[in-house]
Design a protein around this motif. Structure first.
Motif, PDB file in Angstrom:
ATOM      1  N   ASP A  12       0.865  -1.169   0.000  1.00 25.73           N
ATOM      2  CA  ASP A  12       0.000   0.000   0.000  1.00 25.73           C
ATOM      3  C   ASP A  12       0.910   1.230   0.000  1.00 25.73           C
ATOM      4  N   ARG A  13       0.904   1.969  -1.101  1.00 29.10           N
ATOM      5  CA  ARG A  13       1.833   3.091  -1.255  1.00 29.10           C
ATOM      6  C   ARG A  13       1.595   4.187  -0.224  1.00 29.10           C
ATOM      7  N   ASP A  14       0.358   4.411   0.155  1.00 23.37           N
ATOM      8  CA  ASP A  14       0.093   5.413   1.201  1.00 23.37           C
ATOM      9  C   ASP A  14       0.748   4.999   2.520  1.00 23.37           C
ATOM     10  N   VAL A  45       4.786   6.656  -0.073  1.00 18.99           N
ATOM     11  CA  VAL A  45       5.049   7.153  -1.434  1.00 18.99           C
ATOM     12  C   VAL A  45       3.739   7.235  -2.235  1.00 18.99           C
ATOM     13  N   PRO A  46       2.814   8.104  -1.804  1.00 17.86           N
ATOM     14  CA  PRO A  46       1.511   8.167  -2.456  1.00 17.86           C
ATOM     15  C   PRO A  46       1.492   8.941  -3.780  1.00 17.86           C
ATOM     16  N   THR A 106       2.531  10.063  -7.587  1.00 20.00           N
ATOM     17  CA  THR A 106       3.087   9.515  -8.822  1.00 20.00           C
ATOM     18  C   THR A 106       3.369  10.657  -9.790  1.00 20.00           C
ATOM     19  N   GLU A 138      12.996   5.269  -6.539  1.00 25.58           N
ATOM     20  CA  GLU A 138      11.728   5.951  -6.772  1.00 25.58           C
ATOM     21  C   GLU A 138      11.238   5.775  -8.212  1.00 25.58           C
ATOM     22  N   VAL A 187       7.546   7.202  -8.084  1.00 25.36           N
ATOM     23  CA  VAL A 187       6.697   7.287  -6.891  1.00 25.36           C
ATOM     24  C   VAL A 187       7.453   8.053  -5.819  1.00 25.36           C
ATOM     25  N   ASP A 210      -4.743   0.398 -11.837  1.00 24.61           N
ATOM     26  CA  ASP A 210      -3.379   0.093 -11.451  1.00 24.61           C
ATOM     27  C   ASP A 210      -3.274  -1.410 -11.261  1.00 24.61           C
TER      28      ASP A 210
END
Length: 154
Positions: A56-58, A62-63, A65, A92, A110, A144
């Motif tokens: 989960d990027r949040d 790293v939310p 893009t 990144e 990201v 995604d």
């Protein structure tokens, strides 16, 4: 050649890599051992390149893009390899594609926040001479994922 059952196994593994083989076997009407052998053959033949955990990027910070479109005046094999190494060394940058058309490359980056783009940009241009870099911030992800259609597999 792979058959429809192999395609179904690939589809299930893509969508649910954490499923037990017994559950996959049940869904494709095979015994566990037969299903396990098929998965092993699909791995050996290169249909399955690995199994991944999607974070989960949040939650991992790293939310954001950013897509960077890159133009270069260099197209030698040596420069391309240097570019490949540079983007591989910057965590990144999670995707890099060589393009046809007006730009030479697109990078998916990201970030913890949009301001961090400058840090990544500086790391990249420190290693390479680039003609132009144009960045766009993704405002919303509409689709995604890593799954690909399997109906074309042969």
């Amino acid at each position: 050649m792979i058959d429809e059952r192999d395609r179904k196994i690939l589809e299930l593994l893509q969508r649910h890599p954490d499923h037990q083989i017994a559950l996959i076997a049940e869904r494709v009407n095979l015994s566990v051992s037969a299903c396990s052998r098929r998965i092993q053959k699909l791995e050996e033949r290169g249909y399955i390149m690995g199994r991944f955990v999607v974070l989960d990027r949040d939650r991992v910070g790293v939310p954001t893009t950013v897509f960077a479109l890159v133009k270069t005046a260099h197209h030698s094999d040596e420069w391309i390899e240097q570019f490949r190494r540079a983007v591989s060394d910057i965590p990144e940058i999670v995707e890099a594609h060589r393009l046809t058309g007006h730009y030479d490359y697109i990078l998916k980056i990201v970030l913890p926040r949009v301001e961090h783009y400058d840090v990544v940009y500086r790391r990249l241009v420190k290693r390479l001479e680039l003609f132009d870099v144009s960045a766009s911030i993704s405002m919303e992800t509409l689709k995604d994922g890593l799954a690909v259609p399997v109906e074309y597999a042969s």
